[in-house]
Enzyme design. Structure first.
Site, PDB file in Angstrom:
ATOM      1  N   LYS A   9      83.145  14.749  30.541  1.00 19.70           N
ATOM      2  CA  LYS A   9      81.832  15.170  30.058  1.00 19.70           C
ATOM      3  C   LYS A   9      81.801  15.252  28.522  1.00 19.70           C
ATOM      4  O   LYS A   9      82.854  15.150  27.875  1.00 19.70           O
ATOM      5  CB  LYS A   9      81.489  16.532  30.659  1.00 19.70           C
ATOM      6  CG  LYS A   9      81.337  16.496  32.178  1.00 19.70           C
ATOM      7  CD  LYS A   9      81.041  17.909  32.670  1.00 19.70           C
ATOM      8  CE  LYS A   9      80.877  17.982  34.153  1.00 19.70           C
ATOM      9  NZ  LYS A   9      80.557  19.352  34.593  1.00 19.70           N
ATOM     10  N   TYR A  49      72.329  14.348  39.060  1.00 19.42           N
ATOM     11  CA  TYR A  49      72.278  15.769  39.418  1.00 19.42           C
ATOM     12  C   TYR A  49      71.097  16.095  40.329  1.00 19.42           C
ATOM     13  O   TYR A  49      70.656  17.245  40.380  1.00 19.42           O
ATOM     14  CB  TYR A  49      72.224  16.627  38.152  1.00 19.42           C
ATOM     15  CG  TYR A  49      73.525  16.655  37.395  1.00 19.42           C
ATOM     16  CD1 TYR A  49      74.688  17.133  37.992  1.00 19.42           C
ATOM     17  CD2 TYR A  49      73.598  16.216  36.085  1.00 19.42           C
ATOM     18  CE1 TYR A  49      75.884  17.165  37.304  1.00 19.42           C
ATOM     19  CE2 TYR A  49      74.794  16.253  35.388  1.00 19.42           C
ATOM     20  CZ  TYR A  49      75.937  16.724  36.000  1.00 19.42           C
ATOM     21  OH  TYR A  49      77.128  16.764  35.308  1.00 19.42           O
ATOM     22  N   ASN A 112      82.917  22.545  31.317  1.00 16.96           N
ATOM     23  CA  ASN A 112      84.143  22.504  32.123  1.00 16.96           C
ATOM     24  C   ASN A 112      84.864  21.156  32.088  1.00 16.96           C
ATOM     25  O   ASN A 112      85.584  20.803  32.995  1.00 16.96           O
ATOM     26  CB  ASN A 112      83.874  22.964  33.554  1.00 16.96           C
ATOM     27  CG  ASN A 112      82.944  22.053  34.320  1.00 16.96           C
ATOM     28  OD1 ASN A 112      82.503  21.018  33.819  1.00 16.96           O
ATOM     29  ND2 ASN A 112      82.638  22.439  35.542  1.00 16.96           N
ATOM     30  N   HIS A 115      83.946  15.977  35.443  1.00 11.74           N
ATOM     31  CA  HIS A 115      83.272  15.965  36.749  1.00 11.74           C
ATOM     32  C   HIS A 115      84.079  15.078  37.684  1.00 11.74           C
ATOM     33  O   HIS A 115      84.601  14.040  37.270  1.00 11.74           O
ATOM     34  CB  HIS A 115      81.857  15.389  36.614  1.00 11.74           C
ATOM     35  CG  HIS A 115      81.248  15.032  37.931  1.00 11.74           C
ATOM     36  ND1 HIS A 115      80.609  15.954  38.717  1.00 11.74           N
ATOM     37  CD2 HIS A 115      81.208  13.855  38.612  1.00 11.74           C
ATOM     38  CE1 HIS A 115      80.191  15.366  39.828  1.00 11.74           C
ATOM     39  NE2 HIS A 115      80.549  14.092  39.788  1.00 11.74           N
ATOM     40  N   GLU A 126      77.658   8.200  43.465  1.00 10.46           N
ATOM     41  CA  GLU A 126      77.866   8.290  42.019  1.00 10.46           C
ATOM     42  C   GLU A 126      78.445   7.001  41.438  1.00 10.46           C
ATOM     43  O   GLU A 126      78.037   6.570  40.356  1.00 10.46           O
ATOM     44  CB  GLU A 126      78.751   9.494  41.704  1.00 10.46           C
ATOM     45  CG  GLU A 126      78.060  10.806  42.004  1.00 10.46           C
ATOM     46  CD  GLU A 126      78.945  12.028  41.948  1.00 10.46           C
ATOM     47  OE1 GLU A 126      78.380  13.127  41.885  1.00 10.46           O
ATOM     48  OE2 GLU A 126      80.192  11.902  41.969  1.00 10.46           O
TER      49      GLU A 126
END
Length: 151
Positions: A9, A49, A112, A115, A126
């Site tokens: 990310k 998302y 974080n 992904h 995805e």
């Protein structure tokens, strides 16, 4: 062999953790069959998302993931989804085990680092969002016999 989708990310890219993520994936014995750096457009982010569309954090999530470059990957290996999820660690870095990417480098759930698809179905969806079939490279590795006992 199973395939999964992995994305470093914007925070992971900005912090210089691309190589660390790739290193851990490859050292585990998994094979990267597609990889690209990109800036995600808003429409792609919203599709990625989509399951969070009705949640209050959806717009912030889209804004964050489109805020800078990401590195998207297709990773292949036996039980790739489960294995990568274990390498990545719990979504909340405060709950992620030491030795996982999030456990070692993350502090905040909204930053974080990485992904990883949470199921085979999510991985397929995805992968198809981020890659065309011509971008995924099929190849053999001479080391696979040292990773898997029945190859």
């Amino acid at each position: 062999m199973e395939r999964t989708f992995v994305m470093v990310k914007p925070d992971g890219v900005q912090r210089g953790l691309i190589g660390e993520a790739v290193r851990r994936i490859e050292r585990k014995g998994l094979k990267i069959v597609a990889m690209k750096m990109m800036k995600i457009e808003k429409e792609l982010a919203e599709n990625h998302y989509a399951e969070h569309k009705e949640k209050p954090f959806f717009s912030a999530l889209v804004s964050y993931i489109t805020s800078g470059p990401v590195v998207a990957m297709v990773v292949e290996g036996r039980n790739a989804v489960k294995v990568v999820r274990t390498l990545v660690g719990a979504t909340n870095p405060a709950e992620a085990n030491p030795g996982t990417i999030r456990g070692d480098f993350g502090l905040d759930v909204g930053r974080n680092i990485i992904h990883a698809s949470d199921s085979i179905e999510s991985a397929e969806r995805e992968i198809n969002l981020f890659f065309t079939s011509s971008e995924i490279v099929e190849y053999d590795r001479s080391i696979d016999g040292w990773i898997y006992e029945d190859i």
